[in-house]
Design a protein around this motif. Structure first.
Motif: not given
Length: 362
Positions: A77, A86-87, A123, A209
Motif C-alpha cells: 500500500y 476511501t482507498p 492497495y 474501500a
C-alpha cells in the motif's frame, strides 16, 4: 523510523512548495511531477495455518511438529499526501500479479500511480497462490507451457503476429517483451473462495474501500463484496468468469469458439448483497457481438453478453450496476488490459467520474 519518514515527507513537501507545485501534484489527473507519499508498506492477510502432528526435533528436522502458513494474500500500500478517505484496492486477473497495475509495458504510469496522484490510498494485491503470496496449502505442478501467442490473441493485441490497426498498445518489440514477462503462474489450484476469503480479510483490516478487479478477478470480486460490507463499490475491467446469479435465475450457457461460458448459482440472499453498492463494468474493443470463428475474439463476445445479463440481474433486484462497452461511447482500440493501454489516463478519467458521482472521491 516514523520520525525519519515524517522528516523525509516534510523535506519533500518543502521542496515542492518552493517550486510552486505542491498544491497540484497529487490531485491533477495529468500530473507527472514528484509524488509525495506519506506512508507505505506491505503485509499478508487471510489464509490458514497447517500443522503436522508430532514433536519438532531441532537436530533431526522433519515435518513432524511443524507448521505451514499459506493461502494468504500479499498487499502493498501507499498513501499520498492529503489522502482521500476511501482507498482503492486493485486485484489482478489470471496469469498476472499486482504488476498489472504498477506500470505499463511501455513504461508509462499505471493505475497505481494515476490514482495516487488523484489522492487515493492504493492497495495492490497478489492473490493467494500467486506472486508474492505463493505459499499454497494445495499442491500443483507448474509447467513451462508456451502460451505467448495465445495470450497475444486472447488479450486482443491482435491476431498473431499482426496487431489490430487501432490497438491501444505500443508496438515496439521491447514493449511486447515486457508484456509477456508480466505473466506469472499459479502456485496452487485457482480457488475463488480462497481468494475472496483473503480479500474479505483485507477489507476487514483496512475498512471501507473501492475494489478494482480485472478479468478473472471479476468472480472473486463479487464474492468479496458478498463477504465484506466494507466493499463500497466495484470497478470491474473485463470480467471473464465467475458470473454469479441467484439460484433459479441462471441464464443459458454460452458456447463460443474459445469454449463454453457457464453462469454460477448463489443463494438469493447472497446475491442481494451486491445490490447495496454501485458497480461499473468496462469492456474494450476489437471483438464482435455476433459469433465468429476467431477464438481470441469470440471468447470476449460471450463474456460481454453474460456481463449484460449479470448487470440486468443486479438491477432487476434493486441494484446500481452499469456496463460500459467503450466503442459504444467512441473509445476505440482497447485491449483486455484497459488500465495499461496507451489511453489509460482516459480510462482513469472515466473511473474518476464514476467515483465522483458516487461520492467516493472525498
Amino acid at each position: 523510523m516514523k520520525t525519519s519518514r515524517i522528516l523525509l515527507v516534510t523535506a519533500l513537501a518543502t521542496t515542492l512548495l518552493a517550486s510552486g507545485c505542491a498544491t497540484r501534484v497529487n490531485d491533477a489527473p495529468g500530473a507527472t511531477g514528484p509524488l509525495v507519499i506519506q506512508a507505505q508498506g506491505s503485509f499478508a492477510v487471510g489464509g490458514t495455518v497447517r500443522r503436522t502432528p508430532g514433536d519438532y526435533d531441532n537436530n533431526k528436522p522433519t515435518a513432524a511438529g511443524q507448521s505451514f502458513h499459506g493461502d494468504h494474500l500479499y498487499a502493498f500500500y501507499q498513501v499520498p499526501q492529503n489522502a482521500k478517505a476511501t482507498p482503492v484496492v486493485m486485484l489482478h486477473g489470471a496469469f498476472q500479479s499486482a504488476r498489472s497495475w504498477e506500470t505499463t509495458s511501455d513504461g508509462r504510469e499505471g493505475f497505481q500511480t494515476l490514482f495516487l496522484r488523484r489522492g487515493f490510498p492504493v492497495y495492490l494485491v497478489d492473490q493467494p497462490r500467486r506472486g508474492r503470496a505463493g505459499n499454497s496449502t494445495v499442491a500443483t505442478t507448474v509447467e513451462p507451457t508456451p502460451y505467448d501467442q495465445l495470450f497475444f490473441d486472447q488479450f486482443r493485441l491482435g491476431k498473431w503476429p499482426n496487431y489490430f490497426d487501432n490497438v491501444q498498445f505500443d508496438r515496439k518489440p521491447q514493449t511486447l517483451d515486457q508484456f509477456f514477462r508480466s505473466v506469472t503462474p499459479n502456485t496452487g489450484p485457482y480457488d475463488a473462495a480462497v481468494i475472496s476469503d483473503a480479500m474479505a480479510a483485507l477489507f476487514d483490516k483496512i475498512g471501507p474501500a473501492v475494489l478494482f478487479s480485472h478479468s478473472q478477478a471479476g468472480g472473486s470480486g463479487w464474492l468479496t463484496a458478498i463477504k465484506s460490507p466494507n466493499v463500497k463499490a466495484i470497478v470491474a475491467f473485463e470480467p471473464g468468469s465467475g458470473f454469479i446469479f441467484p439460484q433459479g435465475e441462471l441464464p443459458p450457457v454460452m458456447p463460443s469458439a474459445a469454449g463454453t461460458l457457464s453462469p454460477e448459482a448463489v443463494p438469493l440472499s447472497d446475491f442481494l448483497k451486491l445490490t447495496r453498492l454501485p458497480i461499473v463494468v468496462y469492456y474494450g474493443d476489437n471483438f464482435p457481438v455476433t459469433p465468429t470463428r476467431e477464438r481470441g475474439q469470440d471468447n470476449w463476445r460471450v463474456r460481454l453478453a453474460m456481463a449484460r445479463l449479470w448487470v440486468d440481474a443486479v438491477n432487476r433486484h434493486g441494484g446500481d450496476a452499469r456496463l460500459v462497452h467503450l466503442p459504444e461511447i467512441g473509445i476505440r482500440g482497447n485491449t483486455h488490459f484497459l488500465m495499461s493501454d496507451l489511453n489509460n489516463v482516459q480510462i482513469a478519467d472515466l473511473v474518476s467520474s464514476f467515483l465522483a458521482e458516487k461520492k467516493l472521491d472525498r
